[in-house]
Design a protein around this motif. Structure first.
Motif: not given
Length: 315
Positions: A214-216, A269, A272
């Protein structure tokens, strides 16, 4: 004709003279090159070639009183010991060692050391080498977690590597998925060890394929190659999501999306959203699980067909 014969004979005489002279010169060089080291005379470096290069560059050092006994000769480049190939009185043949950044070229023969007036310019190049594992002479190895160095001594290895992915929040952790029921392995580049991560039993799937994040970077997404061409998508897991447990390890797994024979999952990216495929149908899907929620039912109700890339018979 007579003049022509004279020219021909003259040419032959010249060639023979040249060959004989070259042979004599060669013998002289050979004899000179076999002169042993003389401790009463100084050791000197007069030059070396090439003047720049990377690790394993072949170098010739020219000088005086090197001798021919390689057990007495040591060559250092940038403070690192070079691989000595041969020594012939006035010449040394060696290979540039790794990390010779400083560049000073020196030769030690017996108790004497000579240093070149110029420095070697070391060029850093990307090198490919084995990180972990070694096979025995019979071609076999043990699938065991352990230290990188230990793996080369005890013949450790990994099986059926499928995908590599760095932990976006920890660049010292390299994750590797393995096919056919084998777990994720984690290469810890800081501790220089390999350890086992998520197993297929913990994930509730059979075959792990690609890895995404995931992006985080807080959630690992694993593609699941589940089921066959004739199975229903809703009954199969195409992707699972993995979060950290109390020990900080990515071990808590849940079903993210449904679908059979998924070979690849990627998280966009920017928006999401999740993109994934179906191997047997050659289909690419998009699923916005942030909007619709995770799980097979939400996925089947809201996934979007993107395109088909099919070069085999649909099964």
């Amino acid at each position: 004709m007579k003049n022509l014969m004279h020219v021909k004979h003259g040419g032959i005489y010249w060639i023979l003279s040249f060959i004989l002279g070259l042979s004599a010169c060669k013998d002289s060089i050979s004899e000179e090159g076999n002169i042993p080291y003389d401790p009463s005379l100084p050791v000197a470096i007069t030059g070396f070639t090439p003047d720049s290069g990377a690790v394993k560059t072949q170098m010739v050092i020219e000088g005086e009183n090197f001798g021919t006994d390689t057990s007495l000769v040591k060559v250092f480049i940038g403070g690192k010991k070079a691989v000595l190939i041969s020594a012939k009185s006035n010449f040394i043949y060696c290979m540039v060692p790794a990390k010779s950044y400083e560049g000073t070229v020196s030769v030690t023969v017996g108790d004497q050391t000579a240093t070149a007036s110029e420095k070697f310019h070391y060029n850093r190049e990307m090198m490919v080498s084995t990180l972990y594992g070694k096979v025995r002479d019979d071609g076999k190895y043990d699938v065991v977690d352990g230290a990188f160095d230990e793996s080369f001594i005890n013949y450790y290895g990994v099986q059926e590597p499928t995908w590599f992915s760095f932990n976006p929040n920890d660049s010292t952790e390299l994750y590797m998925s393995q096919d056919n029921g084998k777990p994720i392995r984690i290469f810890d580049l800081d501790e220089k060890v390999v350890r086992t991560g998520l197993t297929t039993g913990e994930a509730g799937i059979r075959r792990m394929r690609t890895l995404s994040w995931t992006a985080d970077g807080d959630t690992l997404i694993v593609a699941s190659d589940d089921g066959g061409g004739g199975d229903n998508d809703k009954d199969r897991k195409s992707a699972i999501y993995v979060t950290k447990n109390g020990n900080g390890e990515f071990r808590n797994a849940g079903v993210l999306a449904a679908g059979r024979q998924c070979n690849g999952v990627a998280i966009h990216p920017v928006n999401h959203e999740m993109y994934y495929n179906n191997f047997s149908k050659g289909v690419l899907y998009r699923f916005d699980y942030h909007k619709w929620g995770v799980g097979p039912e939400n996925c089947m109700a809201h996934r979007e067909y993107i395109t088909t890339i099919q070069d085999t018979i649909v099964r």
